[in-house]
Design a protein around this motif. Structure first.
Motif, short mmCIF file in Angstrom:
data_model
loop_
_atom_site.label_atom_id
_atom_site.label_comp_id
_atom_site.label_asym_id
_atom_site.label_seq_id
_atom_site.Cartn_x
_atom_site.Cartn_y
_atom_site.Cartn_z
N VAL A 101 -8.29 -8.59 17.28
CA VAL A 101 -9.43 -7.99 16.60
C VAL A 101 -9.34 -8.34 15.10
CG1 VAL A 101 -10.77 -5.89 16.23
CG2 VAL A 101 -9.36 -6.11 18.28
N LEU A 102 -10.22 -9.24 14.68
CA LEU A 102 -10.22 -9.73 13.28
C LEU A 102 -10.74 -8.66 12.34
CD1 LEU A 102 -11.62 -13.30 14.02
CD2 LEU A 102 -9.26 -12.70 13.43
N LYS A 103 -10.32 -8.69 11.04
CA LYS A 103 -9.32 -9.62 10.56
C LYS A 103 -7.92 -9.00 10.62
CE LYS A 103 -12.57 -10.93 6.95
NZ LYS A 103 -12.82 -10.79 5.48
N GLY A 104 -7.89 -7.66 10.69
CA GLY A 104 -6.63 -6.95 10.48
C GLY A 104 -5.49 -7.33 11.41
N GLU A 150 -4.28 -4.99 18.19
CA GLU A 150 -4.82 -4.33 16.98
C GLU A 150 -3.71 -4.06 15.97
OE1 GLU A 150 -7.06 -3.82 15.16
OE2 GLU A 150 -8.84 -2.84 15.96
N ASP A 151 -4.10 -3.99 14.71
CA ASP A 151 -3.14 -3.61 13.67
C ASP A 151 -2.98 -2.09 13.60
OD1 ASP A 151 -5.77 -3.42 12.82
OD2 ASP A 151 -5.37 -4.07 10.77
MG LIG Z 1 -9.59 -4.46 12.24
#
Ligand SMILES: [Mg+2]
Ligand SMILES: O=P(O)(O)OC[C@H]1O[C@H](OP(=O)(O)OP(=O)(O)O)[C@H](O)[C@@H]1O
Length: 181
Positions: A42-45, A100-101
């Motif tokens: 899941v961009l950008k994190g 995910e971050d």
């Molecule tokens: Mg994100």
């Protein structure tokens, strides 16, 4: 001048992250060794986490990328999400691992999980580096989680403040003065 001067404290060091990424990759490699999972970053994190995680996974896997933005504005928090960049891969019949971050309110992932199930994924699971349970606005929980963090705004290792600090190799809390205080 170093970016570390902007930090009030470091919550999770580079070494702690590296150790945790290896541990998660080992577990995932075992759990998915019979599958050919599609890892959805899941961009950008999630980019730094995805990049480090896949290098430690010793199984066949496929990667794809999705960019979504969540509207938290107004008086409602319905989790309305806009797809900025969709996947290139069909998820039908696939075992999906969303990377995910951080899970904070849970609205971004709540939407994504529902979308991928609607698109007939065989399974949808979540791996997140950070979990901030005190932020949650739904019942979402991760299948694989690195660190539970307190109710603070964090930056680094993908997480930004006004698009900055994503490139830090650690996770920290900014000094109030950085916010213009
Ligand atoms: Mg994100
Ligand atoms: O659980 P939530 O409250 O939905 O928050 C978590 C999401 O918010 C951040 O992304 P953001 O939408 O800010 O975009 P970015 O990854 O490009 O920074 C973060 O990377 C997660 O994707």
């Amino acid at each position: 001048m170093s970016l570390i001067n902007d930090m009030e404290k470091i919550l999770i060091s580079r070494e702690e992250i590296q150790e945790k990424v290896q541990e998660l990759a080992g577990t995932l490699s075992e759990d998915y060794k019979e599958e050919f999972p599609l890892l959805v970053c899941v961009l950008k994190g999630a980019m730094p986490f995805m990049s480090d995680l896949v290098k430690e996974m010793d199984i066949h896997l496929e990667m794809d990328f999705m960019d979504v933005s969540t509207y938290h504005g107004g008086t409602s928090s319905t989790g309305e999400v806009k797809i900025e960049k969709d996947l290139n891969t069909s998820v039908e019949g696939r075992d999906i691992l969303i990377v995910e971050d951080i899970i904070d309110s849970g609205l971004t992932l709540g939407y994504l999980v529902d979308l991928l199930k609607y698109r007939k994924a065989k399974s949808v699971k979540i791996v997140t580096l950070l979990d901030k349970p005190t932020g949650r606005k739904n019942g979402l929980s991760a299948d694989y989680s690195g660190f539970v963090i307190p109710h603070e705004f964090v930056v680094g290792y993908g997480l930004d403040y006004e698009e900055k600090y994503r490139n830090l190799p650690y996770v920290g809390v900014l000094k109030p003065s950085v916010y213009g205080g």
